[in-house]
Design a protein around this motif. Structure first.
Motif, PDB file in Angstrom:
ATOM      1  N   ARG A   1       0.815  -1.211   0.000  1.00 32.13           N
ATOM      2  CA  ARG A   1       0.000   0.000   0.000  1.00 32.13           C
ATOM      3  C   ARG A   1       0.850   1.264   0.000  1.00 32.13           C
ATOM      4  N   THR A   2       1.967   1.230   0.669  1.00 38.23           N
ATOM      5  CA  THR A   2       2.792   2.430   0.813  1.00 38.23           C
ATOM      6  C   THR A   2       3.906   2.531  -0.219  1.00 38.23           C
TER       7      THR A   2
ATOM      8  N   PRO B   1     -10.187  -8.916  -3.815  1.00 35.99           N
ATOM      9  CA  PRO B   1     -11.042  -7.828  -3.322  1.00 35.99           C
ATOM     10  C   PRO B   1     -10.337  -6.884  -2.345  1.00 35.99           C
ATOM     11  N   ILE B   2      -9.330  -7.364  -1.642  1.00 36.74           N
ATOM     12  CA  ILE B   2      -8.614  -6.494  -0.707  1.00 36.74           C
ATOM     13  C   ILE B   2      -7.876  -5.406  -1.479  1.00 36.74           C
ATOM     14  N   GLY B   3      -7.241  -5.785  -2.571  1.00 31.32           N
ATOM     15  CA  GLY B   3      -6.577  -4.799  -3.408  1.00 31.32           C
ATOM     16  C   GLY B   3      -7.559  -3.916  -4.151  1.00 31.32           C
ATOM     17  N   ALA B   4      -8.658  -4.506  -4.605  1.00 31.34           N
ATOM     18  CA  ALA B   4      -9.659  -3.726  -5.335  1.00 31.34           C
ATOM     19  C   ALA B   4     -10.241  -2.630  -4.459  1.00 31.34           C
ATOM     20  N   LYS B   5     -10.478  -2.949  -3.198  1.00 28.04           N
ATOM     21  CA  LYS B   5     -11.020  -1.933  -2.285  1.00 28.04           C
ATOM     22  C   LYS B   5     -10.013  -0.817  -2.053  1.00 28.04           C
ATOM     23  N   HIS B   6      -8.748  -1.162  -1.907  1.00 30.45           N
ATOM     24  CA  HIS B   6      -7.726  -0.128  -1.720  1.00 30.45           C
ATOM     25  C   HIS B   6      -7.696   0.813  -2.928  1.00 30.45           C
TER      26      HIS B   6
END
Length: 454
Positions: A304-305, A347-352
């Motif tokens: 994410r960072t 979905p975890i990446g899609a939400k981010h």
């Protein structure tokens, strides 16, 4: 009689069939309104809220300060507005996302009970989802035949821009105006593009004049300004794809044809979501339903960072945080890294992405993630694992994109920026070391695939 145009993903004045229908139904007054739903607003994230707020301010200018801003549950707010002004009809552009469709059915029901007509005209797409069928009358499951049928179906010419409108502004909700003010003043916002219809058309003209000819090749190069950057405007309906297609109708070059194909991809994913609403947040295809995924940990925070130690991945994730946008080629690379190298469910990446992308469209974003993860229509096979080094060297051959977004590697010239571990000064400016070994994680991804496919 008074009619209401309720804007949602159609924040424009030109090429707007629902606006024309509302105007024609108004024998006296036309009220153009936007309702900020507090639930959607809270879940949007600061970047997306700021982009919507800026676009609403620009839309107000397009409607000569006649845009009414409201706050609350649309099931209550739209009915209250119609009752207050004595409207006989509420006009909308037909919504096709699962949430939007459910919401509209609920609003239409309460309006019908009050004797107010609900009128849907047009969609956010050149060809509305659900209108392109295969020979058996069903939906297409693969892009190429869909695109051929989509082109064959065709679309109408752009609707004319109305010059005079009998607009009436009935007063903004204080909560709506406060929300917009706070969104634009939020700390640490990225630099956003110029918002609004005029800005969208100016960007389109600039792209056509400078980058369309080479679009077929340059669109894959993140270090080159080779894309139109119109996706944030298309997301909010500031420009309609039919308008773009009309401008491309007489263009015969490969760049123009490739751009039309990219519009077709957007429409294909909207069609897939229309026919498969559950695919918004779950696997479209079953073969990988038993795949083992890892729970998010420190590695996903590094993703994410933009501190994974893989330069092209980190450059993309930092661009996302800095601009609320990421180059499409790099979206695929970063998505592959999360799903195949870190073994995290898509979905975890899609939400981010949806939390940060100003062009975050649930159909295109989530089905694009499924394409990479191997679970969607037209999916890239799961065993195709993007190598972040070779992808970087191929699509950012001079390392310019990496150096732009990863200043710790600015001292490395050319392709050396993609493999700092091979350079004696690669870590001289505190660039992080790799959090995983790609070759090992590729083998692990294929091992997990073998467990569910035999």
């Amino acid at each position: 009689m008074t009619s209401i145009l309720w804007l949602r993903r159609d924040l424009r004045r030109a090429d707007h069939p629902a606006l024309l229908a509302a105007r024609d139904a108004a024998d006296g007054e036309l009220i153009v309104a936007y309702v900020i739903d507090p639930k959607l607003w809270a879940n949007a994230g600061p970047v997306r809220r700021a982009w919507l707020a800026a676009t609403l301010k620009a839309t107000r200018d397009e409607f000569d300060d006649g845009l009414t801003l409201l706050w609350g549950d649309p099931r209550q707010v739209v009915l209250e507005l119609a009752t207050r002004v004595g409207a006989t009809s509420v006009h909308v552009t037909r919504e096709t996302t699962p949430f939007g469709h459910r919401r509209d059915e609920a609003v239409a029901a309460v309006l019908a009970a009050a004797g107010v007509e609900w009128v849907e005209t047009g969609t956010p797409y050149a060809v509305g989802p659900g209108l392109v069928h295969n020979l058996s009358g069903g939906p297409y499951k693969v892009f190429t035949p869909f695109a051929k049928a989509w082109r064959g179906h065709g679309w109408p010419d752009p609707a004319p821009r109305p010059r005079e409108l009998p607009l009436r502004h009935v007063g903004d909700d204080d909560k709506a105006t406060q929300a917009i003010r706070q969104a634009l003043a939020a700390p640490d916002l990225p630099e956003l593009p110029q918002a609004g219809e005029k800005a969208a058309h100016a960007r389109w003209r600039e792209f056509c004049d400078t980058a369309l000819t080479a679009y077929a090749t340059d669109r894959d190069l993140p270090g080159t300004d080779g894309t139109s950057r119109l996706s944030p405007y298309l997301k909010l309906g500031v420009v309609h794809p039919r308008t773009l297609l009309a401008d491309l109708a007489d263009q015969r070059g490969q760049g123009a044809q490739t751009y039309v194909t990219e519009i077709a991809w957007r429409e294909f994913y909207a069609d897939v979501l229309w026919h498969n609403p559950s695919s918004a947040w779950s696997d479209l295809r079953d073969p990988l339903s038993g795949m083992a995924y890892d729970e998010p940990d420190d590695a996903i925070e590094a993703w994410r960072t933009g501190t994974t130690g893989y330069p092209i991945v980190d450059a993309g994730m930092r661009q996302l945080l800095a601009q609320g946008w990421m180059h499409n080629r790099v979206r695929m690379i970063t998505a592959s890294f999360l799903t195949k190298d870190l073994h995290v469910w898509w979905p975890i990446g899609a939400k981010h992405f949806l939390d940060h992308l100003i062009d975050g469209d649930i159909a295109s974003n989530n089905h694009g993630w499924q394409w990479v993860a191997g679970t969607g229509t037209d999916a890239s096979p799961y065993f195709r694992v993007f190598n972040p080094v070779t992808q970087g060297e191929k699509f950012d051959p001079d390392g310019d994109y990496v150096r732009q977004w990863v200043p710790e590697l600015a001292h490395l010239s050319g392709k050396a920026a993609h493999q700092p571990w091979e350079h004696p000064e690669g870590y001289a400016h505190d660039y992080p070391t790799r959090i995983v070994d790609h070759a090992e994680e590729r083998r692990e991804a294929l091992r997990r695939l073998g467990e569910v496919t035999g």
